[in-house]
Design a protein around this motif. Structure first.
Motif, mmCIF file in Angstrom:
data_model
loop_
_atom_site.group_PDB
_atom_site.id
_atom_site.type_symbol
_atom_site.label_atom_id
_atom_site.label_comp_id
_atom_site.label_asym_id
_atom_site.label_seq_id
_atom_site.Cartn_x
_atom_site.Cartn_y
_atom_site.Cartn_z
ATOM 1 N N MET A 279 0.826 -1.206 0.000
ATOM 2 C CA MET A 279 0.000 0.000 0.000
ATOM 3 C C MET A 279 0.867 1.265 0.000
ATOM 4 O O MET A 279 0.575 2.220 -0.711
ATOM 5 N N TRP A 280 1.936 1.257 0.765
ATOM 6 C CA TRP A 280 2.827 2.428 0.820
ATOM 7 C C TRP A 280 3.376 2.741 -0.576
ATOM 8 O O TRP A 280 3.374 3.897 -1.008
ATOM 9 N N THR B 69 2.082 1.824 -3.454
ATOM 10 C CA THR B 69 0.970 2.226 -4.317
ATOM 11 C C THR B 69 0.617 3.694 -4.100
ATOM 12 O O THR B 69 0.437 4.457 -5.061
ATOM 13 N N VAL B 70 0.518 4.096 -2.840
ATOM 14 C CA VAL B 70 0.188 5.488 -2.504
ATOM 15 C C VAL B 70 1.233 6.440 -3.073
ATOM 16 O O VAL B 70 0.901 7.477 -3.669
ATOM 17 N N GLN C 166 -9.265 -0.888 2.217
ATOM 18 C CA GLN C 166 -8.000 -0.325 1.770
ATOM 19 C C GLN C 166 -8.193 0.584 0.557
ATOM 20 O O GLN C 166 -7.503 1.592 0.414
ATOM 21 N N GLU C 167 -9.136 0.233 -0.321
ATOM 22 C CA GLU C 167 -9.430 1.082 -1.474
ATOM 23 C C GLU C 167 -10.159 2.347 -1.057
ATOM 24 O O GLU C 167 -9.925 3.426 -1.597
ATOM 25 N N LEU D 282 -7.610 4.761 0.425
ATOM 26 C CA LEU D 282 -6.422 5.065 -0.367
ATOM 27 C C LEU D 282 -6.350 6.546 -0.774
ATOM 28 O O LEU D 282 -5.291 7.161 -0.667
ATOM 29 N N ARG E 110 -4.907 8.714 1.970
ATOM 30 C CA ARG E 110 -3.459 8.534 2.113
ATOM 31 C C ARG E 110 -2.701 9.233 0.981
ATOM 32 O O ARG E 110 -1.633 9.794 1.204
ATOM 33 N N VAL E 111 -3.282 9.206 -0.205
ATOM 34 C CA VAL E 111 -2.651 9.900 -1.343
ATOM 35 C C VAL E 111 -2.646 11.409 -1.100
ATOM 36 O O VAL E 111 -1.617 12.081 -1.294
ATOM 37 N N GLU F 29 -12.560 6.811 6.282
ATOM 38 C CA GLU F 29 -11.611 7.868 5.936
ATOM 39 C C GLU F 29 -11.118 8.597 7.180
ATOM 40 O O GLU F 29 -9.941 8.952 7.284
#
Length: 226
Positions: free
Chosen positions: A1-2, A4-5, A89-90, A93, A96-97, A214
């Motif tokens: 995830m890290w 991907t972000v 997680q989606e 995301l 986090r972005v 969120e």
């Protein structure tokens, strides 16, 4: 995830020089706020590789950069939900972005159903706390300490300083403002009469199908949330 972000954030940075200081997630019926943004740049979710694309009517699926209230902002015109079959997680995301893009404040909105008898249709309610009835949590799974604590303190999810500021602004501008606890369920069905009574008994003033995942992700990031 890290990874991907960071990849998504890097892709977005390559398309805009703007460094947003606030991130705003617009819920159902609130997409018109983007008309107030000056010097805007719009990216469609479908044009950002790896970014979750919403399938809900009324959620445009656009990321808008620009200036609002003399602040650089990034605005999400639409979000993904658990009832679309999306994993937590989606759902978190994008938060986090936006954090990786530089935001220092997260503003979350949604359309909710009032269950406190003192609420009227159309009322604005500031969320002071929440009850998670979604049977899941975005922090479940393998922990990556780069996102924050494994067990973040949830006693002050919604920033009290910003809540007080919102109350002052509402008072100065004669805007009726309610405060209350939000419960979140997965949906997509609305609640039965018995479920409304149950959720009210638990202490909620309103019930919706978003915001809470969120807000949890923001809390882990130590990102002030309103």
């Amino acid at each position: 995830m890290w990874e991907t972000v960071n990849k998504i954030a890097g892709s977005i940075r390559s398309r805009t020089p703007s460094v947003p200081r606030a991130g705003i997630v617009l819920g159902t019926g609130l997409g018109g706020l983007v008309d107030e943004i000056r010097d805007s740049l719009t990216l469609s979710y479908t044009d950002i590789e790896g970014f979750p694309v919403t399938s809900v009517q009324g959620h445009a699926g656009k990321l808008i950069f620009g200036e609002l209230g003399n602040k650089n902002v990034v605005v999400m015109q639409g979000r993904v939900h658990s009832y679309e079959g999306r994993p937590m997680q989606e759902i978190v995301l994008p938060v986090r972005v936006m954090h990786r893009l530089g935001i220092e404040l997260l503003i979350l909105t949604n359309a909710s159903g009032g269950i406190n008898p003192s609420l009227k249709i159309g009322d604005l309610m500031v969320v002071t706390d929440h009850i998670n009835l979604m049977n899941s949590n975005p922090l479940i799974g393998k922990h990556d300490k780069r996102f924050g604590d494994r067990f973040p303190d949830m006693s002050k999810v919604y920033d009290r300083t910003i809540i007080r500021k919102a109350e002052q602004i509402a008072l100065m501008n004669h805007i009726p403002l309610q405060k209350g606890v939000l419960a979140a369920v997965t949906g997509p069905t609305f609640e039965t009469r018995a479920e409304y009574a149950y959720i009210r008994f638990l202490g909620a003033d309103a019930v919706g199908m978003s915001i809470i995942p969120e807000a949890i992700a923001a809390r882990q990031l130590n990102l002030p949330c309103f």
